[in-house]
Design a protein around this motif. Structure first.
Motif, PDB file in Angstrom:
ATOM      1  N   LEU A   1       0.825  -1.144  -0.176  1.00  0.00           N
ATOM      2  CA  LEU A   1       0.231  -0.203   0.173  1.00  0.00           C
ATOM      3  C   LEU A   1       0.733   1.114   0.164  1.00  0.00           C
ATOM      4  CD1 LEU A   1      -2.618   1.102   0.187  1.00  0.00           C
ATOM      5  CD2 LEU A   1      -2.688   0.958   2.561  1.00  0.00           C
ATOM      6  N   GLN A   2       1.927   1.157   0.747  1.00  0.00           N
ATOM      7  CA  GLN A   2       2.777   2.457   0.749  1.00  0.00           C
ATOM      8  C   GLN A   2       3.534   2.517  -0.660  1.00  0.00           C
ATOM      9  OE1 GLN A   2       4.791   1.458   4.743  1.00  0.00           O
ATOM     10  NE2 GLN A   2       4.839   3.692   4.935  1.00  0.00           N
ATOM     11  N   LEU A   3       4.034   1.491  -1.317  1.00  0.00           N
ATOM     12  CA  LEU A   3       4.197   1.517  -2.736  1.00  0.00           C
ATOM     13  C   LEU A   3       3.412   2.101  -3.670  1.00  0.00           C
ATOM     14  CD1 LEU A   3       6.773  -1.579  -2.966  1.00  0.00           C
ATOM     15  CD2 LEU A   3       7.454   0.817  -2.746  1.00  0.00           C
ATOM     16  N   VAL A   4       1.926   1.696  -3.503  1.00  0.00           N
ATOM     17  CA  VAL A   4       1.089   2.339  -4.302  1.00  0.00           C
ATOM     18  C   VAL A   4       0.997   3.729  -4.026  1.00  0.00           C
ATOM     19  CG1 VAL A   4      -1.435   2.403  -4.482  1.00  0.00           C
ATOM     20  CG2 VAL A   4      -0.412   0.282  -4.279  1.00  0.00           C
ATOM     21  N   VAL A   5       1.261   4.164  -2.813  1.00  0.00           N
ATOM     22  CA  VAL A   5       1.144   5.873  -2.354  1.00  0.00           C
ATOM     23  C   VAL A   5       2.555   6.447  -3.107  1.00  0.00           C
ATOM     24  CG1 VAL A   5       1.031   7.499  -0.734  1.00  0.00           C
ATOM     25  CG2 VAL A   5      -0.442   5.498  -0.367  1.00  0.00           C
ATOM     26  N   SER A   6       3.642   6.069  -2.692  1.00  0.00           N
ATOM     27  CA  SER A   6       4.893   6.530  -2.848  1.00  0.00           C
ATOM     28  C   SER A   6       5.422   6.279  -4.278  1.00  0.00           C
ATOM     29  CB  SER A   6       5.791   6.266  -1.749  1.00  0.00           C
ATOM     30  OG  SER A   6       6.105   4.842  -1.782  1.00  0.00           O
ATOM     31  N   GLY A   7       4.977   5.210  -4.973  1.00  0.00           N
ATOM     32  CA  GLY A   7       5.458   4.862  -6.140  1.00  0.00           C
ATOM     33  C   GLY A   7       5.360   5.942  -7.213  1.00  0.00           C
ATOM     34  N   TYR A   8       4.076   6.568  -7.183  1.00  0.00           N
ATOM     35  CA  TYR A   8       3.680   7.640  -7.862  1.00  0.00           C
ATOM     36  C   TYR A   8       4.638   8.763  -7.791  1.00  0.00           C
ATOM     37  CZ  TYR A   8       0.728  11.616  -9.302  1.00  0.00           C
ATOM     38  OH  TYR A   8       0.294  12.875  -9.894  1.00  0.00           O
ATOM     39  N   THR A   9       4.935   9.123  -6.382  1.00  0.00           N
ATOM     40  CA  THR A   9       5.639  10.385  -6.054  1.00  0.00           C
ATOM     41  C   THR A   9       7.251   9.963  -6.450  1.00  0.00           C
ATOM     42  OG1 THR A   9       5.469   9.806  -3.636  1.00  0.00           O
ATOM     43  CG2 THR A   9       4.126  11.511  -4.582  1.00  0.00           C
ATOM     44  N   ILE A  10       7.585   8.927  -6.240  1.00  0.00           N
ATOM     45  CA  ILE A  10       9.038   8.440  -6.302  1.00  0.00           C
ATOM     46  C   ILE A  10       9.376   8.835  -7.788  1.00  0.00           C
ATOM     47  CG2 ILE A  10      10.634   6.470  -6.583  1.00  0.00           C
ATOM     48  CD1 ILE A  10       9.413   5.193  -4.289  1.00  0.00           C
TER      49      ILE A  10
END
Length: 458
Positions: A54-63
């Motif tokens: 879930l955190q990668l769904v959130v932060s993958g975009y912003t990375i």
């Protein structure tokens, strides 16, 4: 105090709806930064996603967004702001459709990464065109609206996400939070083709592919172990990755010193206000991104609020931030350089009060008041920081300066989710204690911003 600003390059071609189109694009990109915070629990249940996923769904975009912003800004300068804006908008909209059709955790993370790439092409052109089109008081007003849009986009994502998830349109559960970008993207593309000037910066720098090839894995090596470490009980590979990110950042600095067209030119960092402004934005947005993510976890996981109720809790803070961002110019001009030094401590006190509300389990109105106090402080400081940081940037460096500032904003949000999200999930005890500890560290981060902000005053 005498200041210099870049001469507007496209003022004669500025359309009355130019700023509307630019800020709509900024709003869309920010909406998708925060919309998953509230939709996250539903996504987690539907796709059987773990906390790290879930955190990668959130932060993958912003990375990906943060990695490619400088490159996207430079492409706009070289090939035309309108052209690259349009390409980014098409990629962003198509990736939003892919997000809405995702069938598992992996496909959603991949689509979010592509969506971040589209945003990295589209969004830097917003600041590029504001810098190149407006000057003096007009630019200050545009910056105020830009800051208000950032507040609105971040919180509207929470509210709209809650509304769409709760409505369960056509039985699609969380998917409309991404599919809504399709009609907006199509309309915006038609509008942008009509109102955006077709031009760039004649002396824009070339691309720095070696620098990008080092920066991308360095950011991944930093963020991925922070995001996944808690759920995987801090495996050895995570510590190796964190050590490797240090090596990669050192190599990045070495390569940049010898690059013909470095991602962050040394001459740009020597422009008065740019470096302290960039550091201030990085710290402030790290705190803000962490606050949004951890508070969404607290009110849903701890207090048992629905997605809609969780989203609504962010409205008062957003309204305060937006109002202050739009009205700070009514203060005497002599106060403007001091506003970051005034606003950041107020924000720190507000978020420290948040810690007290988390620890003692205060009723919702008290939580809303403390969040609003913290947002008031950030609102007092944010627009002046942007204005002071960019006021002396000459036109040939507009693309690089815009890319740097937006990179700091997005990288701050990535670090906020990774660091403070992990802190919230890792702290022992109940959710009250986790919320208290996280809020105190967020308050300390906001207070730390007064150090670089003090240099802006000079």
């Amino acid at each position: 105090m005498t200041t210099t600003t870049a001469a507007p390059a496209t003022a004669r071609r500025a359309h009355p709806l130019l700023l509307t189109a630019l800020l709509t694009a900024q709003f869309m990109a920010l909406l998708d930064t925060s919309v998953v915070n509230v939709a996250g629990p539903t996504i987690r249940t539907d796709l059987d996603t773990g906390g790290a996923g879930l955190q990668l769904v959130v932060s993958g975009y912003t990375i990906v967004y943060a990695m490619l912003i400088v490159t996207g800004s430079r492409l706009g300068g070289r090939h035309g702001f309108r052209r690259i804006f349009g390409v980014g908008l098409v990629v962003f909209t198509a990736a939003s459709l892919a997000c809405g059709l995702a069938w598992d955790e992996t496909s959603l993370i991949a689509a979010r990464a592509v969506q971040g790439g589209g945003a990295a092409l589209m969004v830097p052109q917003v600041l590029n065109l504001i810098q190149a089109t407006y000057a003096g008081a007009d630019r200050a007003r545009a910056m105020g609206r830009y800051a208000a849009t950032i507040a609105g986009g971040m919180v509207a994502g929470q509210v709209l996400g809650g509304l769409l998830v709760s409505a369960d349109l056509f039985g699609l559960s969380w998917r409309p939070v991404f599919l809504i970008n399709l009609p907006v993207g199509i309309v915006l593309y038609v509008l942008a083709r009509r109102v955006l000037p077709d031009g760039g910066v004649p002396s824009a720098r070339g691309l720095d592919l070696p620098g990008l090839a080092l920066l991308a894995p360095a950011l991944l090596a930093l963020v991925v172990p922070l995001v996944m470490g808690h759920e995987l009980d801090w495996p050895t590979w995570g510590w190796v990755s964190l050590a490797g990110c240090v090596v990669l950042f050192v190599l990045f600095g070495f390569v940049e010193r010898r690059a013909s067209h470095p991602l962050i030119p040394a001459a740009l960092l020597r422009v008065p206000g740019v470096l302290p402004g960039a550091v201030t934005l990085l710290l402030a947005m790290t705190a803000f991104g962490g606050l949004m993510f951890s508070t969404a976890l607290y009110v849903q996981g701890g207090l048992g609020y629905s997605a809609l109720e969780a989203g609504l809790t962010f409205i008062p803070a957003s309204l305060v931030f937006a109002t202050v961002s739009l009205r700070w110019q009514v203060l005497p001009a002599a106060w403007h350089p001091r506003l970051p030094m005034i606003g950041m401590p107020i924000g720190a006190l507000g978020f420290a009060a948040n810690a007290w509300t988390f620890r003692t389990g205060q009723p919702l109105p008290v939580l809303l008041a403390t969040m609003a106090a913290g947002s008031f402080g950030l609102g007092v400081a944010y627009s002046p920081v942007m204005t002071l940081a960019l006021r002396r940037v000459p036109l040939p460096q507009v693309s690089d300066a815009s890319g740097l500032m937006v990179t700091m904003i997005q990288l701050g949000q990535v670090l906020g989710v990774a660091v403070f999200g992990t802190l919230y999930l890792s702290v022992g005890g109940d959710f009250h204690h986790a919320g208290e500890v996280t809020a105190l560290w967020i308050a300390a981060t906001v207070l730390l911003t007064t150090v670089p902000a003090a240099r802006l005053r000079r």
